[in-house]
Design a protein around this motif. Sequence first.
Motif, PDB file in Angstrom:
ATOM      1  N   UNK A  29       0.734  -1.215   0.074  1.00 29.67           N
ATOM      2  CA  UNK A  29       0.042  -0.067  -0.047  1.00 29.67           C
ATOM      3  C   UNK A  29       0.725   1.103  -0.088  1.00 29.67           C
ATOM      4  N   UNK A  30       2.063   1.101  -0.369  1.00 30.96           N
ATOM      5  CA  UNK A  30       2.839   2.415  -0.424  1.00 30.96           C
ATOM      6  C   UNK A  30       2.718   2.991  -1.578  1.00 30.96           C
ATOM      7  N   UNK A  31       2.896   4.317  -1.832  1.00 25.93           N
ATOM      8  CA  UNK A  31       2.654   5.135  -2.969  1.00 25.93           C
ATOM      9  C   UNK A  31       2.090   6.482  -2.494  1.00 25.93           C
ATOM     10  N   UNK A  32       1.215   6.946  -3.654  1.00 26.76           N
ATOM     11  CA  UNK A  32       0.918   8.379  -3.389  1.00 26.76           C
ATOM     12  C   UNK A  32      -0.602   8.233  -3.205  1.00 26.76           C
ATOM     13  N   UNK A  33      -1.225   9.360  -2.990  1.00 26.82           N
ATOM     14  CA  UNK A  33      -2.809   9.482  -3.046  1.00 26.82           C
ATOM     15  C   UNK A  33      -3.139   9.065  -1.267  1.00 26.82           C
ATOM     16  N   UNK A  34      -4.530   9.602  -1.045  1.00 23.06           N
ATOM     17  CA  UNK A  34      -5.033   9.427   0.215  1.00 23.06           C
ATOM     18  C   UNK A  34      -5.413   7.869   0.561  1.00 23.06           C
ATOM     19  N   UNK A  35      -5.398   7.820   1.862  1.00 22.98           N
ATOM     20  CA  UNK A  35      -6.034   6.195   1.882  1.00 22.98           C
ATOM     21  C   UNK A  35      -7.460   6.753   2.849  1.00 22.98           C
ATOM     22  N   UNK A  36      -8.358   6.172   2.555  1.00 19.46           N
ATOM     23  CA  UNK A  36      -9.633   6.505   3.372  1.00 19.46           C
ATOM     24  C   UNK A  36      -9.666   5.602   4.534  1.00 19.46           C
ATOM     25  N   UNK A  37      -9.981   6.162   5.756  1.00 15.41           N
ATOM     26  CA  UNK A  37      -9.851   5.162   6.958  1.00 15.41           C
ATOM     27  C   UNK A  37     -10.896   5.879   7.860  1.00 15.41           C
ATOM     28  N   UNK A  38     -11.290   5.138   8.671  1.00 19.88           N
ATOM     29  CA  UNK A  38     -12.137   5.568   9.898  1.00 19.88           C
ATOM     30  C   UNK A  38     -11.545   6.151  11.072  1.00 19.88           C
ATOM     31  N   UNK A  39     -12.094   6.956  11.849  1.00 18.64           N
ATOM     32  CA  UNK A  39     -11.191   7.355  12.959  1.00 18.64           C
ATOM     33  C   UNK A  39     -10.656   6.244  13.945  1.00 18.64           C
ATOM     34  N   UNK A  40     -11.417   5.134  14.010  1.00 17.69           N
ATOM     35  CA  UNK A  40     -10.886   3.992  14.943  1.00 17.69           C
ATOM     36  C   UNK A  40      -9.734   3.460  14.110  1.00 17.69           C
ATOM     37  N   UNK A  41      -9.852   3.323  12.634  1.00 12.83           N
ATOM     38  CA  UNK A  41      -8.714   2.858  11.940  1.00 12.83           C
ATOM     39  C   UNK A  41      -7.349   3.532  12.099  1.00 12.83           C
ATOM     40  N   UNK A  42      -7.612   4.897  12.071  1.00 14.92           N
ATOM     41  CA  UNK A  42      -6.213   5.693  12.200  1.00 14.92           C
ATOM     42  C   UNK A  42      -5.993   5.422  13.791  1.00 14.92           C
ATOM     43  N   UNK A  43      -6.743   5.461  14.908  1.00  8.42           N
ATOM     44  CA  UNK A  43      -6.172   5.331  16.168  1.00  8.42           C
ATOM     45  C   UNK A  43      -5.539   3.826  16.202  1.00  8.42           C
ATOM     46  N   UNK A  44      -6.028   3.041  15.759  1.00  7.44           N
ATOM     47  CA  UNK A  44      -5.162   1.628  15.534  1.00  7.44           C
ATOM     48  C   UNK A  44      -3.844   1.905  14.905  1.00  7.44           C
ATOM     49  N   UNK A  45      -3.718   2.358  14.215  1.00 10.63           N
ATOM     50  CA  UNK A  45      -2.391   2.552  13.123  1.00 10.63           C
ATOM     51  C   UNK A  45      -1.425   3.256  13.994  1.00 10.63           C
ATOM     52  N   UNK A  46      -1.793   4.471  14.817  1.00  9.46           N
ATOM     53  CA  UNK A  46      -1.293   5.199  15.725  1.00  9.46           C
ATOM     54  C   UNK A  46      -0.929   4.557  16.932  1.00  9.46           C
ATOM     55  N   UNK A  47      -1.601   3.498  17.453  1.00  8.92           N
ATOM     56  CA  UNK A  47      -1.393   2.724  18.525  1.00  8.92           C
ATOM     57  C   UNK A  47      -0.190   1.869  18.369  1.00  8.92           C
ATOM     58  N   UNK A  48      -0.348   1.187  17.061  1.00  9.91           N
ATOM     59  CA  UNK A  48       0.792   0.236  16.656  1.00  9.91           C
ATOM     60  C   UNK A  48       1.967   0.864  16.581  1.00  9.91           C
ATOM     61  N   UNK A  49       1.883   2.016  15.779  1.00  9.77           N
ATOM     62  CA  UNK A  49       3.314   2.962  15.553  1.00  9.77           C
ATOM     63  C   UNK A  49       3.726   3.084  16.926  1.00  9.77           C
ATOM     64  N   UNK A  50       3.167   3.764  17.850  1.00  6.54           N
ATOM     65  CA  UNK A  50       3.809   3.996  19.156  1.00  6.54           C
ATOM     66  C   UNK A  50       4.423   2.743  19.851  1.00  6.54           C
ATOM     67  N   UNK A  51       3.725   1.438  19.826  1.00  4.50           N
ATOM     68  CA  UNK A  51       4.148   0.243  20.451  1.00  4.50           C
ATOM     69  C   UNK A  51       5.450  -0.130  19.684  1.00  4.50           C
ATOM     70  N   UNK A  52       5.474   0.079  18.466  1.00  8.38           N
ATOM     71  CA  UNK A  52       6.785  -0.273  17.644  1.00  8.38           C
ATOM     72  C   UNK A  52       7.905   0.658  18.238  1.00  8.38           C
ATOM     73  N   UNK A  53       7.665   1.917  18.046  1.00 11.87           N
ATOM     74  CA  UNK A  53       8.728   3.059  18.416  1.00 11.87           C
ATOM     75  C   UNK A  53       9.171   2.909  19.842  1.00 11.87           C
ATOM     76  N   UNK A  54       8.159   2.642  20.806  1.00 14.38           N
ATOM     77  CA  UNK A  54       8.624   2.655  22.195  1.00 14.38           C
ATOM     78  C   UNK A  54       8.816   1.473  22.918  1.00 14.38           C
ATOM     79  N   UNK A  55       8.247   0.496  22.350  1.00 19.01           N
ATOM     80  CA  UNK A  55       8.478  -1.054  23.167  1.00 19.01           C
ATOM     81  C   UNK A  55       9.251  -1.868  22.258  1.00 19.01           C
ATOM     82  N   UNK A  56       8.907  -2.090  21.103  1.00 13.23           N
ATOM     83  CA  UNK A  56       9.710  -3.210  20.009  1.00 13.23           C
ATOM     84  C   UNK A  56      11.073  -2.817  19.730  1.00 13.23           C
ATOM     85  N   UNK A  57      11.390  -1.416  19.401  1.00  9.25           N
ATOM     86  CA  UNK A  57      12.565  -1.033  18.798  1.00  9.25           C
ATOM     87  C   UNK A  57      13.498  -1.167  20.070  1.00  9.25           C
TER      88      UNK A  57
END
Length: 169
Positions: A1-29
Motif C-alpha cells: 500500500x505504499x505510494x501516493x494518494x490519500x487512504x480513506x479510513x475511519x477514526x478508529x482505523x487511524x487510532x489503531x495505526x497510531x497505537x501500533x506505531x507508538x508500540x513499535x517505537x517505544x517498546x519493540x525498538x
Amino acid sequence: MSGSGNIPMTPSGLRKLKAELKHLQTVERGKISKEIEVARAHGDLRENAEYHAAKEKQSHIEGRILDLNDWIARAEVIDPSKLGGDKVVFGATVDLLDVETDKTVSYRLVGELEADLKKRWIAVTSPVARALIGKKVGDVATVQSPGGVREYEVQEIRFDDPQDESAES
C-alpha cells in the motif's frame, strides 16, 4: 500500500495505526536493540544465528514503522457517525439479505488497511463493497463471487463509528 494518494479510513482505523506505531517505537525498538546486543556478545557475527535473526526482525520493525508513518500521513479520515443519507457509502454498515439463501449478513465498508473478515469489515475496494456503493434500502446488489453470482438485497444502512472495537483484538 505504499505510494501516493490519500487512504480513506475511519477514526478508529487511524487510532489503531497510531497505537501500533507508538508500540513499535517505544517498546519493540528497545526490545530488539537489547536482543542484538545480547547476540553480539556471543562472539563471531558471521555464524551467529541469533544475531542475524535479531537484525532481520529489526529490519521488519523499521519497515513497518516506515509504512505506518506513510499511511498515517496519507490518512483521509472519514467519520461514519457524521455521515448519513440513504445510500451506501464508505463507512456505512449495511445489513443485507442473501436472496438465494434467505440469510441476513451485515458488512461495514472500511479502508483497505482496516478490513477484517472476522468482524465483517470489508475493504471498500472489495467486489461486494463495490457492488453496494450507491445502493439504497430495497435495492439488489449483484456480486460475482467464486461460487457464482450472488444477489443481496439492502435491508438497512447505518452510520456509526464503533469506538475502538479494534482495542479488543
